[in-house]
Enzyme design. Sequence first.
Site, PDB file in Angstrom:
ATOM      1  N   LYS A  58      34.109  40.895  33.704  1.00  0.00           N
ATOM      2  CA  LYS A  58      34.370  41.808  32.588  1.00  0.00           C
ATOM      3  C   LYS A  58      34.261  41.020  31.292  1.00  0.00           C
ATOM      4  O   LYS A  58      34.324  39.785  31.265  1.00  0.00           O
ATOM      5  CB  LYS A  58      35.750  42.465  32.704  1.00  0.00           C
ATOM      6  CG  LYS A  58      36.937  41.492  32.741  1.00  0.00           C
ATOM      7  CD  LYS A  58      37.421  41.031  31.374  1.00  0.00           C
ATOM      8  CE  LYS A  58      38.568  40.050  31.479  1.00  0.00           C
ATOM      9  NZ  LYS A  58      38.775  39.276  30.222  1.00  0.00           N
ATOM     10  N   LEU A  89      36.020  35.603  31.755  1.00  0.00           N
ATOM     11  CA  LEU A  89      35.328  36.749  32.332  1.00  0.00           C
ATOM     12  C   LEU A  89      36.098  37.409  33.460  1.00  0.00           C
ATOM     13  O   LEU A  89      35.628  38.387  34.045  1.00  0.00           O
ATOM     14  CB  LEU A  89      33.945  36.319  32.847  1.00  0.00           C
ATOM     15  CG  LEU A  89      33.000  35.747  31.781  1.00  0.00           C
ATOM     16  CD1 LEU A  89      31.732  35.215  32.445  1.00  0.00           C
ATOM     17  CD2 LEU A  89      32.656  36.793  30.735  1.00  0.00           C
ATOM     18  N   GLY A  90      37.274  36.885  33.800  1.00  0.00           N
ATOM     19  CA  GLY A  90      38.103  37.491  34.829  1.00  0.00           C
ATOM     20  C   GLY A  90      37.540  37.380  36.227  1.00  0.00           C
ATOM     21  O   GLY A  90      37.876  38.200  37.100  1.00  0.00           O
ATOM     22  N   GLY A  91      36.712  36.372  36.481  1.00  0.00           N
ATOM     23  CA  GLY A  91      36.071  36.265  37.789  1.00  0.00           C
ATOM     24  C   GLY A  91      37.047  36.123  38.939  1.00  0.00           C
ATOM     25  O   GLY A  91      36.914  36.795  39.972  1.00  0.00           O
ATOM     26  N   GLY A  92      38.038  35.259  38.800  1.00  0.00           N
ATOM     27  CA  GLY A  92      39.031  35.088  39.855  1.00  0.00           C
ATOM     28  C   GLY A  92      39.864  36.339  40.065  1.00  0.00           C
ATOM     29  O   GLY A  92      40.203  36.699  41.199  1.00  0.00           O
ATOM     30  N   ASP A 122      45.112  40.301  34.747  1.00  0.00           N
ATOM     31  CA  ASP A 122      43.809  40.966  34.681  1.00  0.00           C
ATOM     32  C   ASP A 122      43.444  41.700  35.958  1.00  0.00           C
ATOM     33  O   ASP A 122      42.545  42.540  35.959  1.00  0.00           O
ATOM     34  CB  ASP A 122      42.698  39.947  34.398  1.00  0.00           C
ATOM     35  CG  ASP A 122      42.732  39.404  32.982  1.00  0.00           C
ATOM     36  OD1 ASP A 122      43.566  39.861  32.186  1.00  0.00           O
ATOM     37  OD2 ASP A 122      41.915  38.518  32.675  1.00  0.00           O
TER      38      ASP A 122
END
Length: 268
Positions: A8, A95-98, A132
């Site tokens: 995101k 980017l909120g990947g985890g 997040d």
Amino acid sequence: MISFPNAKINLGLFITEKRADGFHNLQSCFYPIGWSDALELIPAEPFAFSSSGLPIPGETATNLCVRAYELLKKDFALPSIQMHLHKIVPIGAGLGGGSADAAFALKLINEQFALGLSVAQLQDYARRLGSDCAFFIQNKPVYCVEKGDVFEEIGVDLSGYSILLIYPNLAISTAEAYANIRPTKPQRPLRDYLQQPIKTWRQTVRNDFEDSLFPNYPVLPKIKQQLYELGAVYASMSGSGSTVYGIFDAPPVISNQFEDYNVWQGKL
């Protein structure tokens, strides 16, 4: 069963006040993009978690996907599983990947074992894993307040625009990002600015982390300026950094100015 946890971006990020619990209240708009990992789950003995792609720091037991499984296992008689995560979205990139990986793990387990959890229940579990995480349960644009885990509807639609993300291989911890933040009450809510035409955002929609991080990492404002020079309608750092993105009317043509960085382009 396989899914593709996507990243995101933050459309604006106002840090408005320090909370009594040590966290900060904020205003932001989370917007999903197509840059994705791949997460596979199969019922198998013994339990195992493996990964490929980008290296993931930390012990297996602390991985958010593993924690998602353990969280649900406390409330449901889950069988043993094996999970494999192919990591593509950069870590420490804003980017909120985890968080996406954790949320998609919850959704995969819910579907695989027919747990019957509702969206609200999945969001509740996700909030226990990180601020997040709950966003990625529904995975649609939302206006975020409080710690970033309370969502309100917002009519922001960037369909048809192109996006270019530049990750300069620079991981910034959340603690570092917040170290020099001075919370400020905005004159108007971020929501008001986001509902204006996107061409006005350059003057009004800011990410407060830029003020604290740009002086220490001059590569970040340089990338932002390069994106505007390429014709971006709006450019910003995402989250607490260090990815900088540009939104364009049409896909930009880039040469070698970002060849040393991790670059992703796509449609919104």
